[in-house]
Design a protein around this motif. Structure first.
Motif, mmCIF file in Angstrom:
data_model
loop_
_atom_site.group_PDB
_atom_site.id
_atom_site.type_symbol
_atom_site.label_atom_id
_atom_site.label_comp_id
_atom_site.label_asym_id
_atom_site.label_seq_id
_atom_site.Cartn_x
_atom_site.Cartn_y
_atom_site.Cartn_z
ATOM 1 N N THR A 114 -7.551 2.259 1.033
ATOM 2 C CA THR A 114 -6.162 1.924 0.706
ATOM 3 C C THR A 114 -6.071 1.325 -0.683
ATOM 4 O OG1 THR A 114 -5.887 -0.394 1.334
ATOM 5 C CG2 THR A 114 -6.096 1.192 3.116
ATOM 6 N N ARG A 115 -4.946 1.623 -1.325
ATOM 7 C CA ARG A 115 -4.710 1.112 -2.664
ATOM 8 C C ARG A 115 -3.490 0.188 -2.608
ATOM 9 N NH1 ARG A 115 -6.014 3.655 -7.146
ATOM 10 N NH2 ARG A 115 -6.030 5.643 -6.061
ATOM 11 N N LEU A 121 4.128 7.297 -7.235
ATOM 12 C CA LEU A 121 3.209 6.230 -7.606
ATOM 13 C C LEU A 121 2.495 6.560 -8.907
ATOM 14 C CD1 LEU A 121 1.711 5.229 -4.150
ATOM 15 C CD2 LEU A 121 3.074 3.806 -5.676
ATOM 16 N N GLY A 127 -2.729 -0.677 -9.428
ATOM 17 C CA GLY A 127 -3.256 -0.497 -8.080
ATOM 18 C C GLY A 127 -4.634 -1.111 -7.962
ATOM 19 N N LYS A 165 4.352 11.920 2.192
ATOM 20 C CA LYS A 165 3.281 11.166 1.562
ATOM 21 C C LYS A 165 2.897 11.753 0.206
ATOM 22 C CE LYS A 165 0.252 10.250 4.810
ATOM 23 N NZ LYS A 165 -1.024 10.100 5.536
ATOM 24 N N LEU A 216 5.328 10.732 -2.334
ATOM 25 C CA LEU A 216 5.126 9.326 -2.626
ATOM 26 C C LEU A 216 3.974 9.133 -3.613
ATOM 27 C CD1 LEU A 216 5.420 6.758 0.252
ATOM 28 C CD2 LEU A 216 4.631 6.191 -2.021
ATOM 29 N N THR A 217 2.897 9.859 -3.396
ATOM 30 C CA THR A 217 1.779 9.798 -4.334
ATOM 31 C C THR A 217 2.232 10.158 -5.742
ATOM 32 O OG1 THR A 217 0.161 10.323 -2.628
ATOM 33 C CG2 THR A 217 -0.448 10.795 -4.891
ATOM 34 N N ASN A 264 -0.634 -1.860 -4.401
ATOM 35 C CA ASN A 264 0.112 -1.738 -5.648
ATOM 36 C C ASN A 264 0.908 -3.002 -5.929
ATOM 37 O OD1 ASN A 264 -0.268 1.333 -6.124
ATOM 38 N ND2 ASN A 264 0.396 1.170 -3.994
ATOM 39 N N ARG A 300 2.683 4.452 -12.294
ATOM 40 C CA ARG A 300 1.418 3.969 -12.836
ATOM 41 C C ARG A 300 1.277 4.394 -14.295
ATOM 42 N NH1 ARG A 300 -1.843 6.566 -9.319
ATOM 43 N NH2 ARG A 300 -2.401 8.146 -10.857
ATOM 44 N N SER A 306 0.841 -1.196 0.000
ATOM 45 C CA SER A 306 0.000 0.000 0.000
ATOM 46 C C SER A 306 0.872 1.240 0.000
ATOM 47 C CB SER A 306 -0.893 0.007 1.234
ATOM 48 O OG SER A 306 -0.110 0.199 2.386
ATOM 49 N N CYS A 307 0.262 2.364 -0.279
ATOM 50 C CA CYS A 307 0.990 3.626 -0.363
ATOM 51 C C CYS A 307 1.833 3.852 0.879
ATOM 52 C CB CYS A 307 -0.004 4.773 -0.552
ATOM 53 S SG CYS A 307 0.742 6.399 -0.694
ATOM 54 N N SER A 308 1.241 3.622 2.018
ATOM 55 C CA SER A 308 1.969 3.881 3.262
ATOM 56 C C SER A 308 2.863 2.705 3.637
ATOM 57 C CB SER A 308 0.986 4.166 4.388
ATOM 58 O OG SER A 308 0.042 3.115 4.491
#
Lengths: 107, 107
Positions: A81-82, A64, A75, A57, A60-61, A84, A68, A47-49
DNA sequence: CGGATAGTTCGATGAACGTCGTAGTTCGAT
DNA sequence: ATCGAACTACGACGTTCATCGAACTATCCG
């Protein structure tokens, strides 16, 4: 206020839309390369986190999104939550050896 | 005026100094990727003015320096011209499959 | 409902990069 | 010695990019 619109489902390139140049650009950043390495070494999706990278954060997005749009990851949305995962099949089919060669690198 | 010094022999990284990130960054530019493709498809080495890319000579020199410092190419000096070649052996040894994967890309 | 959690979006900023023109250097040929 | 060819070096300019903080949305749980 406009009625709430169902989230645009987050566009991913089809396999034949993935370009080697975009993939190389995506992998050329140290943070993103670390993320790809973590995905490759992980049994599960991340997940992202869940990534261990020294950025905030929002950064990080951004990374991602870059991965992507380049076609390197997908994802799966579950609640907020996503999860990946690497697009190994597509990448190996398009550029056989590329990903393994990168991951084999000692550093 | 200082006495003319024999050209500093143009430093190349040793094999174990080549990093995957530098190689990826070097390959991520369209002009440099075209240059690498031309080198890969050519039977012979290619001189600076032998590349077919839509940039001026000074820009071309800059790209050659980037590829050189990343460890992607070597140059052999003959008179005033420098013949460039891929460091296939080193790259294949360090990142097996990477170069072939990139070159196999349809686009 | 209200709070907490997970991500995204939006400027803003500073660094890195690609590009060019000009000038300079080395070498070979005339 | 002079000229031209082949690069290289330097400075400048504009764009892209990674980074951050703050504000925002969406979802889940008491």
């Amino acid at each position: 206020m406009p009625a709430s619109v169902p989230l645009p489902p987050l566009a991913y390139p089809d396999r034949d839309e993935i370009t080697v140049e975009a993939v190389l650009r995506a992998l050329a950043d140290p943070v993103r390369l670390a993320m790809v390495r973590q995905l490759a070494n992980s049994e599960t999706e991340i997940s992202c986190s869940g990534f261990e990278v020294p950025v905030t954060k929002s950064t990080l997005t951004h990374h991602l999104a870059t991965l992507r749009q380049a076609g390197v990851i997908v994802g799966r949305q579950v609640g907020t939550t996503r999860y990946n995962a690497l697009r190994r099949n597509d990448l190996d089919a398009l550029f056989p050896g590329l990903l393994d060669g990168v991951l084999a690198a000692p550093r």
